[in-house]
Structure formats: C-alpha cells, structure tokens
Design an enzyme around this catalytic site. Structure first.
Site, short mmCIF file in Angstrom:
data_model
loop_
_atom_site.label_atom_id
_atom_site.label_comp_id
_atom_site.label_asym_id
_atom_site.label_seq_id
_atom_site.Cartn_x
_atom_site.Cartn_y
_atom_site.Cartn_z
N ALA B 91 62.85 -35.91 23.34
CA ALA B 91 62.91 -37.24 23.93
C ALA B 91 61.58 -37.60 24.58
CB ALA B 91 64.02 -37.29 24.98
N ASP B 92 61.07 -38.77 24.25
CA ASP B 92 59.87 -39.23 24.96
C ASP B 92 60.32 -40.20 26.05
OD1 ASP B 92 58.72 -41.50 22.31
OD2 ASP B 92 60.41 -41.66 23.70
#
Lengths: 309, 136
Positions: B91-92
């Site tokens: 996840a960014d």
C-alpha cells in the site's frame, strides 16, 4: 549518452557502474528502473548482494514475489545510483533515518575524501522505481501511474484530503478523465513536497497546504487553468502559520514514458535570479544497474508539464 | 473468508497438516465444508491469533481484510491477516487514504488524521474502528 567523467578514476571492473558528476545547484538527477525489464535471476541476486542485512530482512517481509522484487530493486537503485557519484562501492554505503524517519546517507569519514552533500529520495509504483538526487538541498519525488483509477470518487477524495482551493480547482474541471489526471498530478506534487520536507506524511497533512499555479507573466493566481502550461509556476502556500512552509520550494512535474507522472520538489537556488533560473534543470536516466544506462533527458520519454528548464 | 484467522499460511484446500496430524481418521475425507472444520477444531487456531482481550472481534478484522484486499487488488490466495502491515502488502499513501475512506464508509465512522497515521497493520485498523464504533 551524456555521461560525465570529471577526472575521476574510472571504476575498476568489480564495480562497473558508470560514474557521473554531481548535480549542479540547479540540477536534479532522476534515475529510474522499469521492474518488468529485469528478469534475470543472477542479476537480481547480484542486487541482493548489495543490501545490508536489515534491508534484506525488509525485502523478505514484503508479501509475495512481486513486492519483494520491487523492494529489492528500490534498494539496489538507491545504492548503485549514489555509488556513481562517489568513490564508495554500493555495498558499503550506510544509511540512517533522520529525526522524522526520512532515509539519508550516513557518510563514513575518510581523510582522503570529502563526501558530497548528496540528498536522495525514492518513489515507486508497480511499474516504475525512481530515485531523485540533488546536491546540497533536500529533494522529494513522487511517481504515479497516469491512469491510476481511484476507488473513491475524485471529489470525495479531494474534499477529504486536499485544501479548499484544490477542491475548487478540481471541481471546476468538467471532463472526468481530465479531472482524474489533474488529481493525480496534484497528488504527486503534494507527495513530493511532503517528502522533500522529510517530516513524513503525518506531520504535513495534505489539507494544511495548497499547491497553486502562479502565472509567471502577470504574477496573479489563476484558478481555472490547468497545469499543462509552462507559463505557470507551481507554488505552495501554507494555510496557517505552520512552520513547515518552505517559501523557497521549487517544483517540476513531467510525464515519464507513456505511463507515469513524476513530480520533483527541491529548494530554489537563491543565488541566481531571473525566470529561467527558477526552472529546474533535469537529467534523467533509465537504468538497469551494472547492465545499461540510457540517458533520456532530451528525448520524448520526458514530456515537461511545468517547472522544467 | 477462511475460519483460520491469524494463520500465516492461507490454505485454499481444507486438508491442512494439522488436520491430518490431529485426526488421522479424517484424512481420507475429501475437502471438507467449513462447518466440519469448526466442529472438529474448536478454535484452537483461533485462540492462538488473539491478543490481549481489548483487541477487535474477528469479524471486524475480516471486514478490514476484505476492504484492504479490494483496494490493493490482491489475489485471492494472498495472505492478509490481522498482523499484515499495509506497507508489506504494497500500500502506498494513496492506497492508505482510500482504505481509510473505505473503512469510514463501511463502519459509519470518521477517522481523524492523527489516528489514521497510527495504523500500521490490519489489526491496528480493526482496533481503532471498534473504539470509534463504541464511541458513537
């Protein structure tokens, strides 16, 4: 290929990384890897050999092969890139985190050599890993896939996370695809700014600052035009007296290949005046470390959007 | 969603090693239904994954896992558990904010910026959600 070797000894065959001269004050260097182009197991193992044991652990903590490869390539890119500017081998570079967790190089003292004050920042998407480098000034970069689709509606996302002005700007874009693109561009610029500040996402919430475009000729603030013009200068404004505002920030945003937007934030070089000097000079390379480097700066791989000289 | 919460290996077929070791007589069975698993293994594996009593209910954790999977477009067989760190799942920052918005919508809560930043794992998210739901 624009490789500069300034009186430095060419690397011996153990470290066949082509050396590069340091970026000048108004210059930013941008190195990137396309992960899908690197499939050779022995090359990946070679990269693994460059990492510290802590970095290796982090790589293996990622879920799944694809994420592990990405994490590995990101560290390999940082190490090999920084090694090009120095006389240090990529494996021997040491890193530390600043007060806020931003990674920095921990230069080892050596009488014979005065280490450069190199700053770097990395960013990645599933299809690209990038490392920005600047000398003597902090740097933040962010890359995003141009056509990244958000699960939430753009307006809802903007309202939740962006400043009022930015929400207004996005709401005024009638075409939904264009609105999505402008959202992504804004996101990358804001990310790049926060990363340049180096205090982490949490310390500089996105809704505490606004990214605007100032018309260079008239020095007025335009709301309705979009980014895609070099007549505009990208500026940042804090919404309250937050100490994090840097009044001498310099931004650039460009298209990279067909798939990505890339944004860079550094400090302005205050010594030189004049419009042209306010634009960032970019040198960019696509690389497969130890295999090949391709300078893409003056090619149509890089399509400037704003802020580039 | 498998009933084995917190295991590090997600086993698509229900013939796990433990299954065979514990009850060799059952090993000849075809892939069993969920109900049999629950009866034969009265949540021994369940308990191992629970932390101290104030952690979130498994249904909350499951729901968070589902939202995270959707946002990150994870393949069905990839392991997502309470202990999964968002960063390790790939996840960014944009994913993280979208996940928070998804959680707000699903649970009818509002997450403050400061709290959102303390969430590192799925379990953290689930614990925060239950705290906020309780407050409502």
């Amino acid at each position: 290929m624009q490789m500069h070797c300034f009186g430095r000894k060419l690397c011996c065959s153990s470290y066949p990384l082509v050396p590069v001269s340091l970026p000048s004050r108004r210059e930013t260097h941008f190195w990137y890897i396309v992960p899908d182009e690197i499939k050779d197991e022995s090359l990946l193992n070679r990269y693994l050999g460059l990492l510290s044991s802590g970095e290796k652990e982090s790589v293996f903590r990622m879920n799944g092969d694809k994420l592990r490869k990405r994490a590995l390539l990101a560290r390999a890119l940082v190490r090999t890139t920084l090694a090009r500017y120095t006389q240090v081998s990529p494996r021997s570079l040491k890193f530390k985190k600043n007060l806020f967790g931003k990674p920095e190089v921990e230069w080892q003292p050596d009488e014979k050599w005065d280490p450069p004050s190199l700053h770097f920042n990395i960013s990645h998407t599933s299809s690209l890993i990038a490392c920005g480098v600047a000398a003597d000034m902090p740097i933040g970069i962010d890359v995003e896939e141009k056509h990244r689709k958000t699960r939430n509606n753009i307006s809802a996302l903007a309202r939740r996370y962006f400043s009022t002005h930015e929400v207004e700007y996005l709401d005024n874009i009638p075409d939904s695809e264009m609105q999505q693109q402008e959202f992504i561009k804004l996101w990358t610029l804001k990310e790049a700014y926060v990363k340049a500040l180096g205090r982490g996402f949490s310390a500089s919430p996105f809704n505490t600052f606004t990214i605007r475009f100032k018309d260079i000729c008239q020095s007025s603030l335009q709301v309705s035009k979009n980014f895609s013009s070099e007549a505009y200068e990208i500026v940042v404004e804090a919404l309250n007296d937050s100490e994090h505002l840097a009044t001498n920030c310099q931004f650039a945003i460009f298209e990279l290949g067909n798939l990505h937007f890339a944004a860079i934030c550094t400090q302005k070089d205050n010594i030189t005046q004049g419009e042209e000097e306010n634009m960032l000079k970019l040198k960019a390379w696509k690389t497969i470390p130890f295999v090949e480097d391709e300078c893409v700066s003056e090619t149509d791989t890089i399509i400037p959007i704003s802020g580039l000289a | 969603m498998t009933s084995i919460v917190g295991a590090t290996i997600s086993v698509p077929s229900s013939r796990s090693l433990c299954f065979n070791q514990a009850t060799p007589r059952i090993s000849g069975l075809k892939p069993v239904s969920v109900s049999i698993q629950k009866k034969s293994f009265p949540s021994l594996k369940f308990r191992r994954s629970f932390r101290v009593s104030c952690s979130a209910k498994p249904e909350t954790v499951d729901k968070v896992c589902e939202i995270v999977r959707k946002q990150l477009a994870l393949p069905a067989d990839s392991a997502v558990t309470g202990e999964s760190k968002f960063v390790s799942l790939g996840a960014d920052s944009l994913d993280t904010v979208e996940i928070v918005m998804g959680l707000e919508e699903a649970f009818g809560i509002s997450v403050e910026e400061e709290s959102a930043q303390t969430i590192a794992t799925v379990q953290d998210a689930a614990d925060l959600i239950e705290k906020l739901v309780e407050k409502k």
